[in-house]
Design a protein around this motif. Structure first.
Motif, PDB file in Angstrom:
ATOM      1  N   ASP A  12      39.206  45.911  46.239  1.00 49.84           N
ATOM      2  CA  ASP A  12      38.907  44.892  45.237  1.00 49.84           C
ATOM      3  C   ASP A  12      40.015  44.750  44.207  1.00 49.84           C
ATOM      4  O   ASP A  12      40.297  43.645  43.726  1.00 49.84           O
ATOM      5  CB  ASP A  12      37.591  45.234  44.545  1.00 49.84           C
ATOM      6  N   ASN A  13      40.673  45.865  43.852  1.00 48.78           N
ATOM      7  CA  ASN A  13      41.680  45.841  42.795  1.00 48.78           C
ATOM      8  C   ASN A  13      43.118  45.874  43.307  1.00 48.78           C
ATOM      9  O   ASN A  13      44.045  45.674  42.522  1.00 48.78           O
ATOM     10  CB  ASN A  13      41.452  47.010  41.836  1.00 48.78           C
ATOM     11  N   ARG A  38      39.783  36.862  46.769  1.00 53.56           N
ATOM     12  CA  ARG A  38      39.282  37.437  45.520  1.00 53.56           C
ATOM     13  C   ARG A  38      39.521  38.948  45.480  1.00 53.56           C
ATOM     14  O   ARG A  38      39.446  39.548  44.402  1.00 53.56           O
ATOM     15  CB  ARG A  38      37.789  37.139  45.369  1.00 53.56           C
ATOM     16  N   SER A  39      39.745  39.545  46.641  1.00 56.44           N
ATOM     17  CA  SER A  39      40.099  40.964  46.694  1.00 56.44           C
ATOM     18  C   SER A  39      41.618  41.062  46.677  1.00 56.44           C
ATOM     19  O   SER A  39      42.294  40.559  47.575  1.00 56.44           O
ATOM     20  CB  SER A  39      39.538  41.606  47.968  1.00 56.44           C
ATOM     21  N   ARG A  40      42.164  41.708  45.663  1.00 60.63           N
ATOM     22  CA  ARG A  40      43.614  41.682  45.466  1.00 60.63           C
ATOM     23  C   ARG A  40      44.374  42.332  46.604  1.00 60.63           C
ATOM     24  O   ARG A  40      45.533  42.012  46.839  1.00 60.63           O
ATOM     25  CB  ARG A  40      43.955  42.358  44.141  1.00 60.63           C
ATOM     26  N   ARG A  41      43.740  43.242  47.308  1.00 54.12           N
ATOM     27  CA  ARG A  41      44.411  43.880  48.436  1.00 54.12           C
ATOM     28  C   ARG A  41      44.714  42.866  49.535  1.00 54.12           C
ATOM     29  O   ARG A  41      45.596  43.088  50.363  1.00 54.12           O
ATOM     30  CB  ARG A  41      43.526  44.993  48.990  1.00 54.12           C
ATOM     31  N   TYR A  64      36.971  50.081  45.522  1.00 53.27           N
ATOM     32  CA  TYR A  64      37.848  49.909  44.357  1.00 53.27           C
ATOM     33  C   TYR A  64      39.257  49.544  44.814  1.00 53.27           C
ATOM     34  O   TYR A  64      39.890  48.648  44.243  1.00 53.27           O
ATOM     35  CB  TYR A  64      37.869  51.191  43.530  1.00 53.27           C
ATOM     36  N   VAL A  96      45.091  48.336  44.362  1.00 51.85           N
ATOM     37  CA  VAL A  96      45.983  49.421  43.962  1.00 51.85           C
ATOM     38  C   VAL A  96      46.522  50.145  45.189  1.00 51.85           C
ATOM     39  O   VAL A  96      46.024  49.988  46.305  1.00 51.85           O
ATOM     40  CB  VAL A  96      45.249  50.428  43.048  1.00 51.85           C
TER      41      VAL A  96
END
Length: 293
Positions: free
Chosen positions: A43-44, A225-228, A40, A46
């Motif tokens: 992928d997101n 594609r993975s925001r991290r 998570y 945060v």
């Protein structure tokens, strides 16, 4: 992570020492829960402290991430998934040919001046990830340097890291014109690997799909594609490399789950580019069959 993905990942999971009665303290959380938490975050994109309350405490998740980094478990997990994917496609588990390239990415303010640089060619102030893939677009190796390191300087280290593992069969690597020079050729020849430069034809302008090179270019587009991984937020280069491995695990587990049989005796669905992302599939039960070394 869907049940189908977990069935694929669980069968390739490294078995912790405490579960094999070799010492160590039993873990307090289910592996699936911890894997979901790290996935998570990658992928997101945060922050660690912003993980949803549905997951364990962020400190516990971060300790899990650090422990897997120390023992290189995420790379081990990915390699098992990669071998499985190649065997299902009717290929040898280990590739004999690969493609190499690099990608510069801007660094955020959390990256110190001692581990960042400026890539004048791409106008990027940050770090550069160098990757080696097989001809199926699957990641073989990744290393992270400052953005001002030339591709030909980082390639020998990348190849050395990959070839030091037993059972490697790599004999040929395709690359662009940046991967030239006597030092690089000598380093590759030491491992019996031949490097072949794929050049653009004279007079070609704009975007052109080049044989072999498009494979690694496509793989380089997947981490974004993975925001991290859109920017480099990691204080340490090895942490950024770990994030690349985690992003690769996410994509490959989804691909394997989509192509897996939906019931016993059913043939696997043929693999097509971009197919099978998060399609529903019934779970298959499987026990861990590998131990970490």
């Amino acid at each position: 992570m869907t049940d189908a993905e977990w069935a694929e990942v669980r069968s390739a999971m490294p078995v912790p020492a405490w579960l094999l009665k070799r010492g160590g303290r039993p873990e307090a959380y289910c592996h699936r829960t911890m894997l979901d938490a790290v996935r998570y975050l990658v992928d997101n994109g945060v922050k660690w402290t912003a993980l949803p309350v549905d997951f364990p405490c962020w400190r516990a998740v971060h300790d899990f991430f650090r422990r897997w980094r120390t023992y290189d478990y995420v790379r081990e997990l990915y390699e098992r998934l990669r071998r499985s994917a190649r065997e299902r496609a009717g290929r040898n588990a280990e590739p004999s040919a690969g493609v190499i390239d690099s990608q510069s990415v801007d660094a955020s303010e959390t990256v110190g001046e001692d581990s960042r640089g400026y890539d004048g060619g791409k106008s990027r102030d940050g770090r550069k990830r160098h990757i080696l893939t097989d001809t199926e677009r699957l990641l073989l190796e990744v290393t992270v340097t400052t953005a001002d390191v030339h591709d030909s300087k980082a390639a020998p280290t990348l190849l050395e890291t990959f070839m030091q593992q037993p059972g490697r069969l790599l004999k040929l690597v395709w690359a662009d014109s940046a991967y030239q020079g006597p030092a690089l050729a000598k380093a590759f020849a030491r491992h019996g690997v031949r490097i072949e430069v794929v050049r653009r034809s004279d007079g070609q302008r704009g975007f052109v799909v080049l044989a072999r090179r498009w494979v690694v270019e496509r793989t380089l587009s997947w981490p974004a594609r993975s925001r991290r991984l859109n920017h480099d937020h990691e204080r340490r280069p090895d942490h950024h490399a770990q994030m690349v491995w985690w992003a690769a695990v996410i994509r490959l587990s989804r691909r394997l789950a989509a192509d897996a049989p939906r019931w016993p005796g059913e043939a696997s669905r043929p693999t097509a580019p971009g197919s099978g992302m998060n399609r529903p599939s019934s779970a298959r039960t499987s026990q861990p069959r590998f131990s970490s070394t």
